[in-house]
Design a protein around this motif. Structure first.
Motif, PDB file in Angstrom:
ATOM      1  N   HIS A 112       0.202   4.629   0.426  1.00  0.00           N
ATOM      2  CA  HIS A 112      -0.058   5.736   1.365  1.00  0.00           C
ATOM      3  C   HIS A 112       0.574   7.050   0.892  1.00  0.00           C
ATOM      4  CE1 HIS A 112      -2.159   3.691   4.557  1.00  0.00           C
ATOM      5  NE2 HIS A 112      -1.214   2.791   4.712  1.00  0.00           N
ATOM      6  N   ARG A 116       0.854  -1.185   0.000  1.00  0.00           N
ATOM      7  CA  ARG A 116       0.000   0.000   0.000  1.00  0.00           C
ATOM      8  C   ARG A 116       0.892   1.237   0.000  1.00  0.00           C
ATOM      9  NH1 ARG A 116      -5.242   1.930   3.609  1.00  0.00           N
ATOM     10  NH2 ARG A 116      -5.364   3.825   2.367  1.00  0.00           N
ATOM     11  N   CYS A 134       3.214   0.538   3.324  1.00  0.00           N
ATOM     12  CA  CYS A 134       3.093  -0.577   4.258  1.00  0.00           C
ATOM     13  C   CYS A 134       2.676  -1.798   3.440  1.00  0.00           C
ATOM     14  CB  CYS A 134       2.062  -0.286   5.342  1.00  0.00           C
ATOM     15  SG  CYS A 134       0.338  -0.394   4.792  1.00  0.00           S
ATOM     16  N   CYS A 180      -2.302   1.420   9.635  1.00  0.00           N
ATOM     17  CA  CYS A 180      -1.764   2.779   9.505  1.00  0.00           C
ATOM     18  C   CYS A 180      -2.889   3.791   9.677  1.00  0.00           C
ATOM     19  CB  CYS A 180      -1.135   2.998   8.141  1.00  0.00           C
ATOM     20  SG  CYS A 180       0.081   1.779   7.698  1.00  0.00           S
ATOM     21  N   CYS A 233      -5.153  -1.751   7.731  1.00  0.00           N
ATOM     22  CA  CYS A 233      -3.746  -2.050   7.453  1.00  0.00           C
ATOM     23  C   CYS A 233      -2.849  -1.667   8.622  1.00  0.00           C
ATOM     24  CB  CYS A 233      -3.280  -1.359   6.170  1.00  0.00           C
ATOM     25  SG  CYS A 233      -3.194   0.429   6.256  1.00  0.00           S
TER      26      CYS A 233
END
Ligand SMILES: [Zn+2]
Ligand SMILES: [Zn+2]
Ligand SMILES: [Zn+2]
Length: 274
Positions: free
Chosen positions: A25, A23, A157, A238, A236
């Motif tokens: 982000h 991912r 992540c 985060c 996830c």
């Protein structure tokens, strides 16, 4: 990972369907040309012209009149493509870099297109050896109407994903007691959220799975990069401080998915917007 269950029953083979995506982000920032980013300056050689949009068939007179171009006039000015994202191998070794390359650059035509195969921006991928880049080009001028992301850096992540049921192999559907043509996720099935990522599964919404074979070798193309309109807060681990850091709209506020050939990522790729 724990044995995955469906309706409380462990299903053999379900664990094999898990794919780990990276991912991305994206977060607002001021990326440099030598960094991985969304919407920042590309590490592009100053002596290499910016590529022109390849979509040059004559406009379709029957196309909807909503500002989408079906193609640039063959005899008119064709816009140059602008940088959208850049990924260095040091940051994202998960990407299928062809030998001798260590950076992937994604460019969009500043105009959106409406073709039978692709509604949205025309996309170009450039796999490059960063060591061969000397002087760096200034980014090309782009019209204000261009669908381009605001500059962001990545805070990646990894996240484990399960496919939508339509992507299950036939034997898994059979083990789950689902009809072979079932595409609807059963109630309680973990949702595949909207977020920018590398790898993982496709969060299908509108478009179909048809036509995703390699034009060169016939291999089934694989989900490689997803660029999202919204960065959803999913499980996830985060925090997601901004849900739209890129500030752009892809399709009907969805994701632009890029599929590449598993045999050779230099083979023609395909794009679906969902
Ligand atoms: Zn174009
Ligand atoms: Zn291929
Ligand atoms: Zn995360």
């Amino acid at each position: 990972m724990r044995q995955l269950t469906y309706d409380g029953v462990p299903i053999p083979g379900l664990n094999d369907l898990v794919r780990t995506a990276i991912r991305l982000h994206p977060a607002s920032g001021e990326p440099r040309p030598d960094e991985s980013h969304l919407g920042g300056p590309l590490l592009w050689p100053s002596d290499e012209p910016w590529p022109e949009c390849p979509v040059t068939w004559p406009p379709d007179p029957d196309a909807s009149d909503d500002g989408w171009a079906s193609g640039h006039p063959l005899d008119g000015a064709v816009p140059v493509m602008a940088g959208v994202a850049q990924f260095f191998r040091d940051d994202f070794p998960e990407l299928p870099f062809p030998e001798g390359t260590d950076v992937l650059q994604i460019l969009f035509c500043p105009d959106e297109h409406d073709s039978p195969y692709h509604r949205g921006p025309a996309v170009r991928l450039v796999w490059r050896d960063s060591g061969e880049v000397g002087d760096i080009a200034e980014p090309p001028p782009v019209p204000e109407s261009a669908v381009l992301p605001a500059p962001c850096l990545f805070e990646p992540c990894s996240i484990d994903e399960l496919p939508r049921v339509g992507d299950f192999p036939a034997e898994t559907k059979a083990a789950l007691g689902l009809p072979e043509d079932s595409a609807e996720d059963p109630e309680g099935w973990p949702e595949l959220g909207q977020y920018s990522k590398i790898g993982g599964w496709t969060a299908w919404r509108d478009s179909g799975r048809a036509g995703l074979d390699c034009r060169d070798c016939g291999s089934r193309l694989v989900q490689t990069i997803a660029l999202a309109t919204e960065e959803h807060d999913v499980d996830c681990g985060c925090e997601v401080p901004e849900d739209e850091p890129a500030g752009w709209t892809l399709g009907a506020r969805g994701m632009l998915n890029i599929f590449t050939c598993p045999a050779d990522s230099a083979h023609p790729f395909k794009v679906r917007i969902d």
